[in-house]
Design an enzyme around this catalytic site. Structure first.
Site, short mmCIF file in Angstrom:
data_model
loop_
_atom_site.label_atom_id
_atom_site.label_comp_id
_atom_site.label_asym_id
_atom_site.label_seq_id
_atom_site.Cartn_x
_atom_site.Cartn_y
_atom_site.Cartn_z
N MET A 122 57.68 13.99 -3.05
CA MET A 122 57.63 13.15 -1.87
C MET A 122 56.37 13.22 -0.94
O MET A 122 55.93 14.30 -0.98
CB MET A 122 58.95 13.44 -1.24
CG MET A 122 59.19 12.19 -0.11
SD MET A 122 60.42 12.96 1.27
CE MET A 122 59.33 13.46 2.25
N ARG B 112 38.94 22.42 4.38
CA ARG B 112 38.81 22.64 2.89
C ARG B 112 37.33 22.88 2.52
O ARG B 112 36.54 22.50 3.38
CB ARG B 112 39.37 21.60 2.41
CG ARG B 112 38.76 20.23 2.68
CD ARG B 112 39.55 19.02 2.02
NE ARG B 112 38.93 17.79 2.66
CZ ARG B 112 39.59 16.56 2.57
NH1 ARG B 112 40.42 16.41 2.02
NH2 ARG B 112 38.71 15.44 3.13
N ARG C 258 56.54 17.24 5.14
CA ARG C 258 55.85 17.25 4.00
C ARG C 258 56.30 17.97 2.78
O ARG C 258 57.20 19.11 3.09
CB ARG C 258 54.53 17.49 3.85
CG ARG C 258 53.58 16.45 4.99
CD ARG C 258 52.04 17.15 4.87
NE ARG C 258 51.20 16.34 5.61
CZ ARG C 258 50.90 16.39 7.20
NH1 ARG C 258 51.60 17.36 7.85
NH2 ARG C 258 50.16 15.64 7.63
N GLY D 199 30.25 24.34 -37.63
CA GLY D 199 29.84 23.06 -37.49
C GLY D 199 31.09 22.42 -36.83
O GLY D 199 32.01 22.02 -37.74
N THR D 200 31.41 22.63 -35.56
CA THR D 200 32.68 22.30 -35.04
C THR D 200 33.05 20.77 -34.90
O THR D 200 34.26 20.35 -35.01
CB THR D 200 32.65 22.93 -33.53
OG1 THR D 200 31.66 22.42 -32.68
CG2 THR D 200 32.86 24.37 -33.62
N SER E 206 26.96 29.47 -38.91
CA SER E 206 27.20 28.40 -37.70
C SER E 206 28.61 27.53 -38.16
O SER E 206 28.63 27.07 -39.00
CB SER E 206 25.88 27.94 -37.58
OG SER E 206 26.23 26.90 -36.52
N ASP F 268 32.55 18.62 -37.58
CA ASP F 268 32.99 18.45 -38.67
C ASP F 268 34.44 19.05 -39.13
O ASP F 268 35.35 18.49 -39.43
CB ASP F 268 32.09 18.65 -40.09
CG ASP F 268 31.38 17.58 -40.35
OD1 ASP F 268 31.16 16.68 -39.51
OD2 ASP F 268 30.63 17.50 -41.38
N ARG G 196 17.95 19.37 -37.77
CA ARG G 196 18.33 18.67 -38.77
C ARG G 196 17.32 17.85 -39.79
O ARG G 196 16.57 17.01 -39.16
CB ARG G 196 19.32 17.79 -38.25
CG ARG G 196 20.69 18.02 -38.05
CD ARG G 196 21.28 17.26 -36.77
NE ARG G 196 20.35 17.53 -35.58
CZ ARG G 196 20.87 17.15 -34.31
NH1 ARG G 196 22.14 16.97 -34.10
NH2 ARG G 196 20.19 17.25 -33.43
N CYS H 192 27.11 25.16 -33.49
CA CYS H 192 26.38 23.85 -33.35
C CYS H 192 27.08 22.88 -33.32
O CYS H 192 28.24 22.70 -33.97
CB CYS H 192 25.11 23.82 -34.10
SG CYS H 192 25.66 23.90 -35.84
N HIS I 179 27.91 7.76 -34.14
CA HIS I 179 26.46 8.09 -34.45
C HIS I 179 25.60 7.78 -33.27
O HIS I 179 24.69 8.60 -32.83
CB HIS I 179 25.82 7.24 -35.69
CG HIS I 179 24.68 7.20 -35.76
ND1 HIS I 179 23.66 6.42 -35.58
CD2 HIS I 179 23.95 8.13 -36.59
CE1 HIS I 179 22.42 6.85 -36.00
NE2 HIS I 179 22.46 7.84 -36.77
N GLY J 56 54.08 12.54 -7.64
CA GLY J 56 55.32 12.13 -7.88
C GLY J 56 56.35 12.77 -6.84
O GLY J 56 57.29 12.36 -6.67
N TYR K 220 25.76 33.02 -30.80
CA TYR K 220 24.94 31.96 -30.20
C TYR K 220 25.75 30.76 -29.82
O TYR K 220 26.68 30.34 -30.48
CB TYR K 220 24.02 31.48 -31.51
CG TYR K 220 23.02 32.59 -31.58
CD1 TYR K 220 21.83 32.78 -31.00
CD2 TYR K 220 23.32 32.94 -33.00
CE1 TYR K 220 20.84 33.70 -31.33
CE2 TYR K 220 22.39 33.98 -33.30
CZ TYR K 220 21.18 34.13 -32.75
OH TYR K 220 20.04 35.14 -33.10
N GLU L 68 31.52 24.03 -41.96
CA GLU L 68 32.10 22.73 -41.19
C GLU L 68 33.08 22.32 -42.08
O GLU L 68 33.86 21.39 -41.68
CB GLU L 68 30.90 21.74 -41.15
CG GLU L 68 30.46 21.32 -42.35
CD GLU L 68 29.04 21.73 -42.61
OE1 GLU L 68 29.24 22.63 -43.21
OE2 GLU L 68 28.12 20.98 -42.34
N LYS M 46 50.71 24.55 0.61
CA LYS M 46 50.06 24.22 1.83
C LYS M 46 50.37 25.05 3.25
O LYS M 46 49.25 25.39 3.92
CB LYS M 46 50.47 22.67 2.33
CG LYS M 46 49.94 21.72 1.39
CD LYS M 46 50.50 20.42 1.87
CE LYS M 46 50.74 19.21 0.79
NZ LYS M 46 51.68 18.52 0.87
N ARG N 221 18.28 23.63 -41.20
CA ARG N 221 19.37 22.94 -42.02
C ARG N 221 19.02 22.14 -42.92
O ARG N 221 18.18 21.05 -42.88
CB ARG N 221 20.71 22.38 -41.38
CG ARG N 221 21.81 21.94 -42.23
CD ARG N 221 22.83 21.51 -41.44
NE ARG N 221 22.49 19.90 -40.86
CZ ARG N 221 23.29 19.18 -40.36
NH1 ARG N 221 24.53 19.59 -39.83
NH2 ARG N 221 22.75 17.95 -39.79
#
Lengths: 880, 880
Positions: B110, B343, B99, B771-772, B769, B774, B567, B836, B461, B108, B856, B750, B29, B623
């Protein structure tokens, strides 16, 4: 040619030149024969065309270099001399065999061609020499067929057709009934067949037969089957093949010729006593066929004392040389003894143990060799009931399933849990046959002789529990249908009812109708001695997975060095406990759950007192509650109705709760320490039970050091949350007893993420255990309960090298474990690490654990000896 | 004291000494204030006690060193001079605030204490000076309360009780109705309260007030809340705190004093036009409270032309200095202007885009800065419908769920798929409200305005499909109960029927009764310009996940550079296709399956023709079938009965088959390329469809390069099995058309095992690719469909830092990806790699992908702009 001799490279080796030459040049078989030759054994002489010739053949676009052929010619001349026969001689014709000879045997490579150099002339000479015209012509037609098939690529069926034609003409059924004239006709037709199919004549000239055979062996190195085999088995080190050419000897040249087989030790008692059988004027096939009754080898001493003395001398030498029991084939051709083969004799598990121990006593081998002589897997047979071999001959095989748990058993079919309970009480031997099992069936499984399921596999619930209970089990027998209403079991076309008796063979995965005789396992003193030796050398500690004092006592009998995995959930299924468990699950207030848990506390405490007492001073690792809560609730309508009465809860409310608890993927759901995040009171109760048990035993001056293991962690914050509970409750419990107990808290690594963050794990956990089952399931995305349905195609397509649930998948679990061990040790170098789960008794996996430096492996009680031996093998094979 | 001055370390800094001093010494500050001071802004003067003093305090066992207090004293004297006031003066008393000032703000620690140096005497002087007795006494009682609470640790409620007592005595409701006498009584009671609770007197002396406050700030550094906060947020770099002491200014000192707020640009139109509001003789709280109507800033020019001119000068300087729109607070005390704070002004997404582009046009910032000014996540709001802010004020909030898919929508409740279908046909705006959704609901979801589920979460889903369809969705609203029989929806106590209207806010996860007004999204030219700049800098290619030509066209509108994940299973749910799919699944012969697949082939081919046409020259990655087959079969009794009629198959047989297909853990079951191992004919049909579609377009001179992606591989042998099929069928299909088409075959990673064996994968696959989703689910052992039930406790316990399904878990997926990329590149250096799945639009995850060198990322069509901007951020932040 003398000029070439010094100039050119050596491509052809006779036996006496083979000793010390690399087997990658002369081939594995030849190297063995050369070794026997160097021991002075009478081997039919021969020579080998080296793998370097094969390489040259491919470099020359599949043409053999003249220098190679020249060297072969020289060796042929030498062969005539050493054998005292001539390749083209009316008195005593020399015949040879041709075999492929890579450094390791390999399916797909060209097989043997026997009796080379037979042709229209030499067949007559052979007939004269052997006084056996039929033998000569039969050998000739077999030779043409073999040669036509493997050298000239004429399909086998074409020869079969011709043979059948001759047999049909003469109304003959068996080949052996063909006369000499018939065989001559077959020879004629065979030659015609070759010409029709290849446009080429069958070569009458022996030299042509030989060079064509050599080419065929070289070519077979690159046929499709051989390439696929090498690819599938990842054989890159094996390059090129040699060709072995050896002179033929005949045990059927009149009464001066014999053929037989012998063992350097008795193959039924495995005592150190020479044993063998032989036939006069016979070929090896006759001994095997059992048409004539062979003579005992002792007879030979009387009939041919010189040959016998030579044979005895040879067998003693061979056993001393190979330091192992040998299985020999020999032929005596006109008073002269030839050894055709020697190899380490096959043996049962019991024999392997006995001989290994005997040979140490005889100073033939040392302890280390004795340990390595017995394959750990073999012990399995020693520890299980088996079906008596002869009993299967007349038995009705009903179906075959997938491996689950070995052993054998007989029992009666029962269809409901109530009947099972009642009958078992009456002392009946009952069975459990189900589509699949669930934790609710534990009692029934316990009472059963064996378990058979329509679904599942090696690692389905039924299989895991069966192995844990040491019950025989076959899974995935998908031809069975159980109809509980009509109380019938259908297997294929056969229908069985209550009380019907079935027999199961867990080692061959077969189901039989009726009762078959079984044999109990028996452990010898030799076994105990071998185990002691194994313990001397192994570095891994072997603990056990045990959940009851009985299991623990059994494991201690097999010298388990503690419990590494006590699954506390198994303690909650007994009638007097499951009620309180369900009460806890169905309660929707903290107070309600605490009240139910308070009922469980005394049971749980007693369980631990029992386990601690059973294991005495050995350490006990207790895993906190792991399965999802819905596993404790019933799924069948009538059970739900009963529970509703028991609990005084409306059926609809009960169903709502059960539905709410239902999970799509329970394995990846609300279980393990995740339960504790939601219901800290569960861990509080379990901690109080563990520490109270230890405190009460401490009052009896028993020093217990419980190890508490937190399952299914994946974030350090989760573990810390659990640790706070354990330490807080442990402190207050110890204060209550006024006693200090040493305890440690560790974690399981069964979630893959946890393994990759092992350095952080180590900041909080004092030990850890790899749950290799779950690491395999999650890492392969492969639920063991569902795999049974499609695993067969994977086996058929050879997509697995090894079943990853039986043998630790080193490319996945192995890499993870290595990464984790390294990370872990960077934070806490002196830590206890172990694995528990299905891999804990698999020798290949144990060797891996030894190599990466784990402290413990753990397995079910009966598998402890296997693990002990495997751990010794691991040390002896890796620590040099 | 002059002696000390040269000898001792500098512990106390005034503003003019702050410039250039490390913020870790003077606090964040103070560093900001010093910066403003250096710009020549009129800031109420003050000084800071450094973090080094704090360190010394702890070293001295929590006692401030005399040298620190001495330096404070000197600064106090200086403060009196610069402010022209005296700390102890009856004419013009100087008050100060205290302050905490760590390098970063931290809950937390003061809080502020205002109006230090007030006591029984100075309160009177203040009253005289401000001509406002009430103000003076109210300030005094607030000061005592604040000081008592944060410095002397008297719980807040004790003061509340006293205040209430006085109010009760006088039958007063509001604090503002307290008279001066009342306030004097409160001051008395407060002081008494402090003495009672601490045993200490409230300090009358200003210096004592100050030193006590400094101690309190230092102590608060190590209070529990601050420690926990640092631990949870893993803040290790933040050490010690400074204490800021600043003189008070008052905007309520008679008519010569004013207070206000202003923005350097208009906060509603975001034009570059000064905007502000102010009140005469007021405190800041009065502006916020809105009791009095503030004046427009332009008024100030008329009333105080000098102050106004100064303010305009200041705001222009500030915007030039910070190169961003500023939000200023100012106070005028007796004709003198003070700036209390500046600010960067908060802004909506649209404003951020407009201002960034404007400022580039004004040469204030460059393109790179403009790009970084807009947070990618902000764009989400630009692309979605929103509920009008005012509409919520009077709305009935029914319940709140978990985040799933943003946006807003209004629609009518419907209970069955048939009704949904019918009503949608009639043009009604319908909803989908379900316990959870399954692939069977796709049609219904498509027809719905929005989706609400009782279970699930961000990645269930419903959520995944909703985001894919760009529908608003809230999941895990577990207070809702749907009764399909009685056609009622219960939310808490409220019961709704068919036709009832509900409104959903997907951004706040709220459900409202009735219809709320919504606002459509609107994309500006500025947005297009910013996106173009982003494209100039980003290195990652952005593709899209699209399964239909419509999706593809939408994605192209947002400039997706191809489809990275089509898909194919989504193509099978339409009425005309699902029948053939079911026929295939229910057939038990190869012929039967082939016949059913032949029916699907033309549909599938048309799908691909449509996609290829939509994407024109952009690449399309297809796929192959991924979900387990049972997802295509009905689960409800009545649907099964109907299917039985349709298929002419007995219900019992149908049920058996459905039962047989049931899986315990479908995510780890028979799906992905595992289906092809069992049913190669599925891959054959899909290959034929892809290649035929490409061939047909080739006839129209359209060059298509299809990319085929094999899912759920874990063994190289599996991939090879699939490759053989694809290449074989592709060859025969191309021969049929007489056309050559370039195509490539790759794989998804995956399954965690597959990632660790990427070097082997690369031997066979031409691209891959991650399959993050899974990888996250399997690696964390955490099913997204089941997580909804217990995830709340994980959030409550702060076990997650970030939701691993939204932001790629770098400790797990990140490590795996890094290992895999390295291994992969060792085999095939120039390879296309991508991800993907859910992480494809998350900025933090995109930055990770950029860093590890992927090619990609891919996301749903509407998220493409977010990904484009995030990828530009990644480049600008990492490539220096």
């Amino acid at each position: 040619m003398g000029l070439f001799w010094t100039k050119t490279k050596k491509f052809v080796y006779s036996f006496d030149e083979g000793k010390g030459v690399n087997k990658y040049i002369i081939g594995g078989k030849w190297a063995n024969l050369a070794e026997m030759m160097s021991l002075g054994l009478p081997i039919p002489d021969g020579f080998t065309v080296s793998t370097e010739a094969c390489e040259l053949y491919y470099q020359n676009n599949k043409v053999n270099a003249q220098e190679v052929l020249d060297q072969v010619e020289l060796k042929l001349q030498k062969l005539e001399k050493t054998m005292g026969k001539k390749l083209w001689n009316s008195q005593d014709p020399l015949l040879v065999s041709v075999r492929s000879g890579a450094a390791a045997s390999m399916p797909g490579m060209m097989d043997t061609v026997l009796n080379l150099w037979l042709n229209d002339e030499s067949v007559v000479w052979l007939a004269n020499k052997t006084w056996n015209e039929r033998f000569a012509w039969d050998s000739y037609r077999r030779f043409i067929q073999m040669f036509g098939d493997v050298v000239m690529w004429v399909e086998h069926r074409h020869f079969e057709e011709q043979l059948q034609k001759v047999k049909n003409e003469k109304w003959i059924k068996n080949d052996t009934d063909l006369s000499v004239e018939d065989l001559q006709k077959v020879v004629y037709l065979y030659k015609e067949t070759i010409q029709k199919n290849t446009g080429k004549m069958f070569p009458n000239d022996g030299r042509e037969q030989l060079t064509m055979s050599i080419d065929a062996v070289f070519n077979s190195w690159n046929n499709d089957r051989a390439i696929v085999y090498r690819k599938l088995n990842n054989i890159k080190w094996l390059i090129w093949t040699a060709v072995n050419i050896q002179s033929m000897v005949f045990g059927n040249m009149w009464e001066t010729s014999w053929t037989g087989v012998c063992f350097t030790r008795n193959p039924s008692t495995w005592e150190n006593k020479f044993y063998g059988e032989y036939l006069m004027n016979a070929q090896w096939e006759d001994v095997v066929a059992g048409i004539r009754t062979p003579l005992e080898i002792a007879e030979l001493e009387r009939q041919m004392p010189d040959c016998y003395a030579e044979l005895v001398d040879i067998y003693k030498n061979l056993e001393k040389h190979y330091k192992d029991m040998q299985d020999l084939e020999f032929t005596i051709q006109e008073w002269k003894l030839y050894i055709l083969q020697t190899r380490s004799g096959k043996r049962t598990a019991a024999a392997a143990v006995k001989m290994a121990v005997d040979m140490v006593k005889e100073w033939l081998i040392d302890e280390k060799t004795a340990i390595l002589r017995v394959e750990p897997e073999q012990l399995d047979a020693l520890l299980h009931k088996q079906i008596e071999v002869s009993a299967k001959n007349s038995a009705e095989l009903l179906t075959k399933g997938l491996p689950a748990s070995p052993g054998a058993g007989v029992g009666q079919i029962v269809f409901t849990a109530e009947d099972a309970h009642e009958w078992a009480q009456e002392g009946k031997k009952i069975l459990l046959i189900r589509t699949e099992t669930s934790p609710e069936d534990i009692q029934w499984m316990h009472a059963s002789q064996w378990i058979l399921t329509a679904r599942g596999w090696m690692t389905s619930h039924a299989a895991v529990v069966a192995r844990w209970m040491w019950k025989c089990c076959v899974a995935g027998a998908n031809e069975i249908t159980i109809d509980e209403k009509s109380k019938t079991l259908t297997i294929g076309q056969r229908v069985f009812k209550e009380w019907d008796i079935l027999t199961l063979d867990g080692s061959t995965w077969e189901v039989f109708a009726g009762e078959l005789k079984t044999v109990d396992p028996e452990l010898s003193w030799d076994f105990a001695i071998l185990m002691q030796w194994a313990d001397k050398y192994r570095k891994l500690w072997i603990r056990t997975n045990a959940d009851t004092p009985n299991d623990a006592l059994m494991a201690k009998k097999f010298w388990a060095e503690g419990i590494w995995l006590c699954r506390t959930e198994h303690m909650f299924f007994a009638d007097d406990r499951i009620k309180a468990v369900r009460e806890m699950i169905l309660s929707d207030s903290l107070d309600g759950r605490k009240k139910a848990l308070a009922k469980l506390l005394p049971f749980q405490k007693e369980d631990f007192v029992g386990l601690f007492n059973a294991m005495e001073w050995f350490p006990v690792t207790i895993r906190f509650l792991d399965p999802p809560l819905h596993e404790f609730l019933p799924t069948e309508e009538e059970d739900i109705v009963e529970l509703s009465k028991d609990m005084n809860v409306e059926v609809s409310i009960l169903k709502d709760r059960i539905n709410w608890l239902h999970e799509f993927n329970p394995m990846l759901g609300h279980r393990g320490c995740r339960l504790v995040i939601s219901y800290p009171e569960i861990a509080e109760m379990q901690t109080e039970a563990v520490i109270s048990a230890a405190c009460e035993l401490a009052k009896e001056w028993k020093q217990i050091t419980p190890e508490i293991m937190i399952p299914l962690v994946w974030f350090k914050q989760e573990l810390d949350f659990n640790l706070e509970i354990v330490h807080r409750v442990a402190k207050s419990t110890m204060e209550k007893y006024g006693i200090e107990v040493n305890y440690t808290v560790g974690t399981m690594i069964e979630v893959p993420r946890w393994a990759l963050t092992a350095d952080k794990v180590a900041e909080s956990a004092e030990f850890f255990s790899f749950g290799t089952n779950d690491l395999t399931q999650m890492g392969l995305g492969f639920s063991r309960d569902d795999a049974g349905k499609f695993i067969k195609e994977y086996v058929n397509q050879s997509i697995f090298d090894k079943d990853p649930f039986q043998t630790l998948d080193q490319e996945w679990v192995g890499q993870l474990v290595e990464i984790a061990v390294e990370k872990w040790k960077s934070t806490r170098p002196n830590i206890k690490l172990g694995i528990c789960g299905e891999h804990g008794w698999d020798p290949a996996s144990i060797e891996f654990c030894h190599r990466v430096g784990l402290t413990y492996v753990s397995c079910s009680p009966y598998r402890v000896p296997i693990a002990r031996l495997a751990a010794a093998h691991a040390t002896l094979k890796n620590d040099k």
